[in-house]
Design an enzyme around this catalytic site. Structure first.
Site, PDB file in Angstrom:
ATOM      1  N   ASP A  60       1.783  -0.606   0.184  1.00 17.53           N
ATOM      2  CA  ASP A  60       2.746  -0.892  -0.895  1.00 17.53           C
ATOM      3  C   ASP A  60       4.033  -0.069  -0.759  1.00 17.53           C
ATOM      4  OD1 ASP A  60       0.426  -2.202  -1.950  1.00 17.53           O
ATOM      5  OD2 ASP A  60      -0.081  -0.431  -3.132  1.00 17.53           O
ATOM      6  N   GLU A 112       1.593 -10.511  -7.818  1.00 16.20           N
ATOM      7  CA  GLU A 112       1.837  -9.061  -7.961  1.00 16.20           C
ATOM      8  C   GLU A 112       2.954  -8.660  -7.000  1.00 16.20           C
ATOM      9  OE1 GLU A 112      -1.900  -7.146  -6.925  1.00 16.20           O
ATOM     10  OE2 GLU A 112      -1.761  -7.755  -4.840  1.00 16.20           O
TER      11      GLU A 112
HETATM   12  O1  FUB Z   1      -2.481  -0.822  -3.700  1.00 14.90           O
HETATM   13  C1  FUB Z   1      -3.188  -1.325  -4.830  1.00 14.90           C
HETATM   14  C2  FUB Z   1      -2.715  -2.694  -5.166  1.00 14.90           C
HETATM   15  O2  FUB Z   1      -2.899  -3.565  -4.058  1.00 14.90           O
HETATM   16  C3  FUB Z   1      -1.238  -2.808  -5.455  1.00 14.90           C
HETATM   17  O3  FUB Z   1      -0.846  -2.289  -6.674  1.00 14.90           O
HETATM   18  C4  FUB Z   1      -1.096  -4.269  -5.286  1.00 14.90           C
HETATM   19  O4  FUB Z   1       0.212  -4.739  -5.272  1.00 14.90           O
HETATM   20  C5  FUB Z   1      -1.855  -4.510  -4.002  1.00 14.90           C
HETATM   21  O5  FUB Z   1      -1.058  -4.222  -2.883  1.00 14.90           O
END
Ligand code: FUB
Length: 322
Positions: A15, A222
């Site tokens: 991320d 997301e």
């Molecule tokens: O790294 C944890 C979670 O996985 C992130 O917050 C999401 O966007 C996904 O990448």
């Protein structure tokens, strides 16, 4: 530059939120660890406990690991799971925004402050009022306003909210209904709270209709990111269970945005998550995959690849497995 380029191999990182501060690239990734928690749709296996900040003087240069910038044990309201963070600078102070489950296992968004881009960051005593879900991204517009984009489905708990209120037994809408959306809010002048009620960030299809919940190839899941290119606002995001990074373009920070296409095709690993930044006149995509861990979804490695636009401002699709 070796294109694409993995950035570090001494720990797992995901991320990556990249920004240019003081003439250098600073990266704010999640710090993946082997927690031993079995994989499930709520992401319990992503049990991250701290953040490290990284910097590089040049895209081909050495990457500096500045060490632990924030640890979950120092956050007074902490429960578990430090997920995707982002950082913004205002008046010489640096604000690290992070999602974390509170003691009741509800994701909230917290802020921690430092005088330096690499931290260490001192967390506030409580999460941002009215905050929920995950993946905060902070965008500074040219007029000096700061906007936060956030939200994530499934383990990110966004389906539990409508109009910024928690609902009983939150579920995603039916396939023919409008998709759930990311949220956008202007930040307060002190950078510590929402400056207004978060609004829905609507993505329209080619007919001007909001994307539908069943449109898993295009709807928001997301990993919000905002950047500006040639006066237009580019909102990019992950489609989650179809594993793509996509983007939509709008005329202002709130949208609506119109769907444009795929930035990155699926990578090795379940999640895909990124940031887009301009540095020395070129554009770069920072993202992650699970190739170095042999495909373990929860052990990811951040990467850097050059990103190009065509003459109409369309982003050229990058192969996730390249
Ligand atoms: O790294 C944890 C979670 O996985 C992130 O917050 C999401 O966007 C996904 O990448």
């Amino acid at each position: 530059m070796k294109n694409p380029r993995y950035l570090v191999d001494h720990m797992f990182t995901a991320d990556p939120a990249a920004h240019v501060f003081n003439g250098k690239i600073y990266i704010y990734p999640s710090h993946d660890i082997e927690s031993g928690i079995p994989e499930n749709d709520l992401g319990d296996h992503f049990d991250m406990r701290d953040y490290h900040v990284f910097s590089l003087d040049d895209v081909e240069g050495e990457v500096t690991d500045h060490g632990v910038a924030l640890d979950v044990k120092d956050i007074p309201w902490s429960g578990r799971q430090l997920w995707d963070s982002d950082c913004a600078e205002k008046d010489g102070k640096f604000y690290l925004y992070f999602p974390l489950k509170d003691k009741t296992d509800i994701f909230r968004i917290g802020v921690a402050i430092s005088d330096k881009p690499e931290g260490p960051f001192l967390p506030q005593d409580a999460p941002m009022k009215g905050s929920y879900s995950i993946d905060p991204c902070v965008f500074k517009d040219e007029d000096g306003s700061y906007y936060m984009y956030f939200g994530g489905l499934w383990g990110g708990q966004l389906q539990r909210y409508r109009n910024n209120k928690a609902i009983e037994c939150g579920q995603e809408p039916a396939d023919e209904e409008p998709a759930l959306t990311a949220r956008v809010t202007r930040l307060s002048a002190d950078m510590l709270e929402f400056g207004e009620e978060p609004k829905a960030l609507v993505i329209l299809d080619e007919n001007g209709e909001p994307l539908k919940a069943g449109d898993h190839d295009r709807r928001f899941f997301e990993a919000s990111w905002m950047h500006k290119y040639q006066g237009k606002y580019y909102f990019s995001y992950s489609t989650g269970n179809t594993h793509k990074l996509c983007y939509a373009i709008g005329d202002n920070p709130y949208g609506p945005f119109t769907y444009q296409g795929v930035i990155l095709t699926p990578v090795v690993g379940w999640t895909t998550h990124h940031s887009i930044v301009e540095f020395k006149g070129k554009w770069y995509l920072f993202h992650h995959d699970s190739v170095p861990s042999g495909g373990k979804t929860w052990l990811r490695s951040m990467k850097l690849v050059e990103l190009n636009y065509d003459e109409n401002g369309k982003i050229e699709t990058i192969e996730g497995t390249a």
